[in-house]
Motif scaffolding. Structure first.
Motif, PDB file in Angstrom:
ATOM      1  N   THR A 184       0.866  -1.185   0.000  1.00 33.13           N
ATOM      2  CA  THR A 184       0.000   0.000   0.000  1.00 33.13           C
ATOM      3  C   THR A 184       0.897   1.227   0.000  1.00 33.13           C
ATOM      4  O   THR A 184       1.794   1.349   0.836  1.00 33.13           O
ATOM      5  CB  THR A 184      -0.912   0.050   1.236  1.00 33.13           C
ATOM      6  OG1 THR A 184      -0.121  -0.032   2.431  1.00 33.13           O
ATOM      7  CG2 THR A 184      -1.939  -1.075   1.225  1.00 33.13           C
ATOM      8  N   LEU A 185       0.677   2.113  -0.984  1.00 31.87           N
ATOM      9  CA  LEU A 185       1.398   3.392  -1.033  1.00 31.87           C
ATOM     10  C   LEU A 185       0.323   4.447  -0.837  1.00 31.87           C
ATOM     11  O   LEU A 185      -0.237   4.972  -1.798  1.00 31.87           O
ATOM     12  CB  LEU A 185       2.108   3.525  -2.377  1.00 31.87           C
ATOM     13  CG  LEU A 185       3.050   4.731  -2.521  1.00 31.87           C
ATOM     14  CD1 LEU A 185       4.215   4.644  -1.537  1.00 31.87           C
ATOM     15  CD2 LEU A 185       3.577   4.844  -3.950  1.00 31.87           C
ATOM     16  N   ASP A 214      -2.670   5.538  -3.605  1.00 29.26           N
ATOM     17  CA  ASP A 214      -3.514   6.722  -3.680  1.00 29.26           C
ATOM     18  C   ASP A 214      -3.228   7.438  -4.990  1.00 29.26           C
ATOM     19  O   ASP A 214      -2.053   7.605  -5.368  1.00 29.26           O
ATOM     20  CB  ASP A 214      -3.207   7.668  -2.512  1.00 29.26           C
ATOM     21  CG  ASP A 214      -3.951   7.263  -1.242  1.00 29.26           C
ATOM     22  OD1 ASP A 214      -4.964   6.528  -1.339  1.00 29.26           O
ATOM     23  OD2 ASP A 214      -3.520   7.681  -0.154  1.00 29.26           O
ATOM     24  N   GLY A 215      -4.284   7.902  -5.667  1.00 27.40           N
ATOM     25  CA  GLY A 215      -4.108   8.628  -6.925  1.00 27.40           C
ATOM     26  C   GLY A 215      -3.114   9.770  -6.785  1.00 27.40           C
ATOM     27  O   GLY A 215      -2.313  10.036  -7.698  1.00 27.40           O
ATOM     28  N   VAL A 230      -5.648   1.813  -8.122  1.00 27.52           N
ATOM     29  CA  VAL A 230      -5.547   3.249  -7.843  1.00 27.52           C
ATOM     30  C   VAL A 230      -6.798   3.710  -7.092  1.00 27.52           C
ATOM     31  O   VAL A 230      -7.917   3.494  -7.540  1.00 27.52           O
ATOM     32  CB  VAL A 230      -5.396   4.048  -9.140  1.00 27.52           C
ATOM     33  CG1 VAL A 230      -5.160   5.533  -8.824  1.00 27.52           C
ATOM     34  CG2 VAL A 230      -4.241   3.487  -9.982  1.00 27.52           C
ATOM     35  N   SER A 231      -6.569   4.359  -5.956  1.00 27.62           N
ATOM     36  CA  SER A 231      -7.675   4.841  -5.127  1.00 27.62           C
ATOM     37  C   SER A 231      -7.717   6.362  -5.142  1.00 27.62           C
ATOM     38  O   SER A 231      -6.712   7.021  -4.895  1.00 27.62           O
ATOM     39  CB  SER A 231      -7.479   4.328  -3.694  1.00 27.62           C
ATOM     40  OG  SER A 231      -8.404   4.931  -2.821  1.00 27.62           O
ATOM     41  N   GLY A 232      -8.880   6.916  -5.459  1.00 31.54           N
ATOM     42  CA  GLY A 232      -9.055   8.363  -5.388  1.00 31.54           C
ATOM     43  C   GLY A 232      -8.506   9.075  -6.599  1.00 31.54           C
ATOM     44  O   GLY A 232      -7.900   8.477  -7.501  1.00 31.54           O
ATOM     45  N   PRO A 233      -8.720  10.397  -6.635  1.00 31.32           N
ATOM     46  CA  PRO A 233      -8.362  11.183  -7.813  1.00 31.32           C
ATOM     47  C   PRO A 233      -6.850  11.247  -8.047  1.00 31.32           C
ATOM     48  O   PRO A 233      -6.061  11.156  -7.115  1.00 31.32           O
ATOM     49  CB  PRO A 233      -8.930  12.570  -7.510  1.00 31.32           C
ATOM     50  CG  PRO A 233      -9.142  12.613  -6.033  1.00 31.32           C
ATOM     51  CD  PRO A 233      -9.327  11.205  -5.561  1.00 31.32           C
ATOM     52  N   ASP A 285      -9.180   0.491 -10.937  1.00 35.77           N
ATOM     53  CA  ASP A 285      -9.665   1.567 -10.073  1.00 35.77           C
ATOM     54  C   ASP A 285     -10.255   0.932  -8.812  1.00 35.77           C
ATOM     55  O   ASP A 285     -11.078   0.010  -8.888  1.00 35.77           O
ATOM     56  CB  ASP A 285     -10.739   2.383 -10.793  1.00 35.77           C
ATOM     57  CG  ASP A 285     -11.294   3.461  -9.880  1.00 35.77           C
ATOM     58  OD1 ASP A 285     -10.657   4.513  -9.738  1.00 35.77           O
ATOM     59  OD2 ASP A 285     -12.373   3.223  -9.269  1.00 35.77           O
ATOM     60  N   TYR A 286      -9.834   1.428  -7.680  1.00 36.55           N
ATOM     61  CA  TYR A 286     -10.240   0.841  -6.389  1.00 36.55           C
ATOM     62  C   TYR A 286     -11.758   0.761  -6.260  1.00 36.55           C
ATOM     63  O   TYR A 286     -12.315  -0.291  -5.940  1.00 36.55           O
ATOM     64  CB  TYR A 286      -9.641   1.691  -5.256  1.00 36.55           C
ATOM     65  CG  TYR A 286      -9.828   1.141  -3.867  1.00 36.55           C
ATOM     66  CD1 TYR A 286      -8.937   0.218  -3.324  1.00 36.55           C
ATOM     67  CD2 TYR A 286     -10.884   1.565  -3.062  1.00 36.55           C
ATOM     68  CE1 TYR A 286      -9.095  -0.273  -2.042  1.00 36.55           C
ATOM     69  CE2 TYR A 286     -11.059   1.077  -1.773  1.00 36.55           C
ATOM     70  CZ  TYR A 286     -10.167   0.164  -1.262  1.00 36.55           C
ATOM     71  OH  TYR A 286     -10.332  -0.326   0.002  1.00 36.55           O
TER      72      TYR A 286
END
Lengths: 556, 556
Positions: B69-70, B118-119, B140-143, B158-159
């Motif tokens: 997780t980043l 995280d995006g 990828v999570s979020g914008p 996309d998450y």
């Protein structure tokens, strides 16, 4: 991938060393009744526990041997609590309230090689000793007439002399497997032989952590805990272990469990929390009402062992500013099964519906409700089933017979290893448990359960009813149906139909009893509970003049 | 005698299920910076964790596979925290502050098959991906601008779309051995390759219980915890796990770690506790001084990761009524090693000497001080040795090389398995730890240790000294002796003899340096610490103009 963490066991030894070193200045205060409590620091108690271990080893106690304690809540009992498990032996706390024959039975069943006894309890132990061949040594602590042991086959020692004769050197505490037996406590079940629960080092450590969490009892350094619950009842609910882990001082009542000395020790020693059964609190309330004392030090009064009447909780709060917190557990659950802290953010009035439950489940306790047909029921606050629980400090068996193998009676443990508590209750979606009945008292009618306690409570709310007991009786069509046994108040003569109509406004129609009988008094057990076994037997033997009303039909 | 307790494992799964069922209404609030925080209940997060597990299984993630997780501190990261270990895989939290080359190294070393990112962090990840052959999927999570992944070899998901595509059915969480790997975190050591610590389910569970105890952090239901410490630093000090266990709501700052948004979220969301490193609190203090906010909800500000300057603690208390509590730990210690709650019953003034220590050892942490000659030192508050610790949530090895076997470097782990912390300090008789030096910075002189930090602090208290560093240099007679490197304030020209006399009033005579050198500035590392390695090298290479004073003799 392998974990890289150290493989360090969770042991009572760790709790002992931590408590005596890091919190060495915390105190154990033992009430003596003569105005001069016996005071000892954790460091001193730890040094004495070391001497006790040396002494027991000198008497031949080896790892896995069982050492019994027949003692009140006092500092010497705490020393035994730690020394015996830490040396690898097993502490067996003997319940001094058991009938003597049962006490003798459990000493033999556990094969206690040594018994440490308070001098004040020699009159209880001495007559049993001739039947206790396994006991090789009796160690007497504190004042008491030792002449009663004159003809005893066991060697008799004085606790203080024995400790004084030992080296002050550190005891070489062995490194123990955390799953090893540490302490043994027998349940005082009303049926069958007592059943032994063998706590492991791991279970005692985990239970201590659970009751030290801020969400449950939350013991802290600098506070003072008064365990009124005896140290022979589920390890005084784990409080001595938890206190050594947290650095919380202990105030121990010894044999002074009467309301007056309890009130006096609370006023003088200012404990910050206390724990015991409702009958103790009932007595304390009457004492405080009659002779008010300063009890303002008490942040919480924890009540368990039996449901605490809400009226008692309210009386403490209104008249003495004391908050009673209900908790639930069993010998098999170490004992913390649930604790009735309400959700945060409620008004005092909103808190009551939560505070009168058995409480909320902590993280270490998993629960499920087994329904009448064997399936599991939803947590909706209304579906009632037998409570089954699981967890690392929950028993999965009982101490066994001659072969030493644990036993797993089917009615006590499910095939997948959960504890069957024998209690029937409901759980809300957010984990508040309410127990209503014992499984054996529930009426199994056509695949549904009818709560005898609920029917009894409704009946006893009728103005003409003095007492009411409801028991299951066999029924050809439904399997079981309820029999209502009522005692009317003097000068009253309510009809059964009227009583049933009264019930009908309060419970579902299919739960309403057809069978009714009026008796002058409900038979009671020796502890004052309704003797439902006796009632069922009287019914079976045709001794009750039962009136059978026609079943209530739909639309009635 | 066998214990009769159930053999139930301590797992992250249990924490997940407990938190999402019993405390389902607790909230995770993620700061978004646009005035509308993202709110999600524990129940919702639990349902999403279930979908995440289904999704990962669908992507081929099997038990023991590593998922990186980043991510910042946000609700999606919490979902990953629980779903990955509960399905039997290993959560690898990636430190987004590492140099990119090191980040790539640890992804390869751990063999991450999937990375959830995280995006907002795509610009960091994308350039590394070509070097990360092991990574098969990026979620990828979020914008964030996903076009940077256009040429990437891994499949990109996309998450939210991935979760939406899954069944809502319960995931069949496997019954896991408690010693199984659950989470992996690499230390960002200044020397050598990063070292991976693999937490087990057992260690995470026990650490959660320890920080939920009333004696340490004491998380409770109804409270709100703001972990400013990143979730990629030792599991945000275990707070997400502990919060699910206790039912404590989480307020997560995402990437808004600057003083102004922190102050704003504290005022608006009213957390009851927060935890982070001193530099964060330094920034927050300046912000609150400049623009006062209502921070009265905060019962405790926990500071760790580096010593917290007492002046900072006092400023928070005097100017904003906030109590800073110091705690100490390492990646290897899960991290709670000690916490500086003072003993009960002291005045605020009397509390300070305890509050500025690293703190008191909790029951789960055993400690010892290894002296220069290999023996262990007494806990007398003055004997300084290397701190070694032991416990069920303390690392005993590092994640290994190609063969997957854990490694146990001698300088990090003692032969009997204790963690060598590399820190030198003292312990008081009642267990308060004070750390003074790193072992590598201590001067080993004739079988005794001289604290470089102590000499530096005394020297820097001299009115003419701007900076002072003390390092060990080889000495034929004593093994090592201190070299004092001083920077004088502009316009000052104190003699070495005068400085040594000043020191001589404060430390033992045998500790006084003979070798002195004056430099325009002490060389610093990239994080602003004295670069003692550089100083030692300069000395060894003869680059420093050292003055050697005659040794101080007895009587002088």
């Amino acid at each position: 991938m392998q974990s890289t963490m150290q493989d360090v066991p969770l042991t009572v030894t760790r709790i002992l060393v931590h408590g005596t070193v890091i919190h060495g200045r915390a105190q154990i205060t033992t009430w003596t009744g003569d105005g001069t409590p016996r005071r000892r620091s954790f460091a001193e108690a730890g040094a004495r526990a070391t001497r006790l271990a040396h002494a027991l080893r000198g008497l031949g106690v080896a790892e896995d041997d069982v050492v019994g304690t027949l003692m009140w809540n006092n500092a010497e009992h705490v020393e035994a609590y730690f020394a015996i498990p830490a040396m690898g032996a097993v502490l067996h706390t003997l319940n001094l309230r058991l009938p003597p024959e049962q006490l003798a039975w459990i000493v033999r069943h556990a094969a206690d090689r040594v018994v440490i006894v308070d001098g004040s309890l020699l009159p209880l132990l001495a007559p049993l000793l001739p039947k206790l061949d396994c006991v090789e040594h009796v160690i007497v602590s504190g004042p008491g007439d030792r002449s009663v042991l004159a003809d005893c086959h066991a060697r008799v020692h004085d606790y203080e002399e024995l400790l004084a004769a030992q080296t002050a050197d550190a005891y070489p505490w062995p490194e123990l497997d955390e799953r090893r037996a540490a302490a043994l406590c027998y349940t005082s079940g009303t049926t069958g032989d007592p059943k032994g629960v063998v706590y492991s080092h791991r279970s005692l450590y985990l239970h201590s952590m659970e009751i030290n969490s801020a969400a449950t009892f939350g013991l802290k350094q600098g506070e003072i805990c008064l365990p009124v619950v005896p140290m022979f009842h589920v390890n005084a609910w784990g409080l001595p272990h938890a206190a050594f882990m947290a650095g919380t001082s202990l105030l121990l009542p010894d044999r002074f469990l009467q309301p007056a000395p309890l009130a006096e020790m609370i006023e003088r020693e200012r404990p910050t929390m206390t724990a015991g059964v409702p009958t103790i609190w009932q007595g304390l309330l009457a004492e405080l009402d009659a002779r008010p004392r300063d009890t303002s030090s008490l942040g919480a009064v924890i009540s368990g062992g039996a449901p605490c009447p809400p009226s008692l909780m309210k009386a403490f709060e209104e008249r003495h500013g004391l908050r009673v917190v209900q908790a639930w557990g069993m010998t098999e659950t170490s004992p913390l099964g649930s604790i009735a802290h309400p959700p945060a953010g409620l008004t005092p009035e909103e808190e009551w519906p939560y505070r009168v439950t058995q409480g909320r489940l902590p993280a270490s306790v998993e629960a499920r409700l087994a329904g009448p047909d064997g399936g599991f029921l939803p947590w909706d606050g209304t579906s009632a089933g037998e409570l089954e629980i699981r967890g690392a400090y929950i028993a999965g068996a009982y101490h066994g017979g001659a072969d030493g193998e644990p036993t797993r009676p089917e009615d006590k443990f499910s095939p997948d290893g959960w504890l069957r508590t024998g209690d029937v209750g409901t759980i809300t979606p957010d984990g508040y448990l309410t127990l209503t009945d014992r499984v054996k008292d529930v009426i199994k009618s056509g695949g549904e359960w009818i709560s005898s306690v609920e029917l009894e409570n409704h009946l006893m709310a009728h103005p003409e009813v003095a007492e009411a007991a409801v028991v299951a009786v066999p029924d050809e069509k439904w399997g079981e149906r309820p029999l209502a046994v009522v005692v009317l108040r003097d000068g009253h003569s309510a009809e059964y139909e009227a009583l049933r109509a009264f019930l009908g406004e309060r419970v579902a129609r299919w739960q309403l009893p057809e069978r009714w009988v009026r008796v002058p008094a409900v038979p009671k057990t020796t502890v004052g509970k309704f003797d439902k076994k006796a009632l069922r037997r009287q019914y079976a033997e045709g001794q009750l003049e039962v009136t059978v009303l026609p079943p209530v039909r739909a639309g009635e």
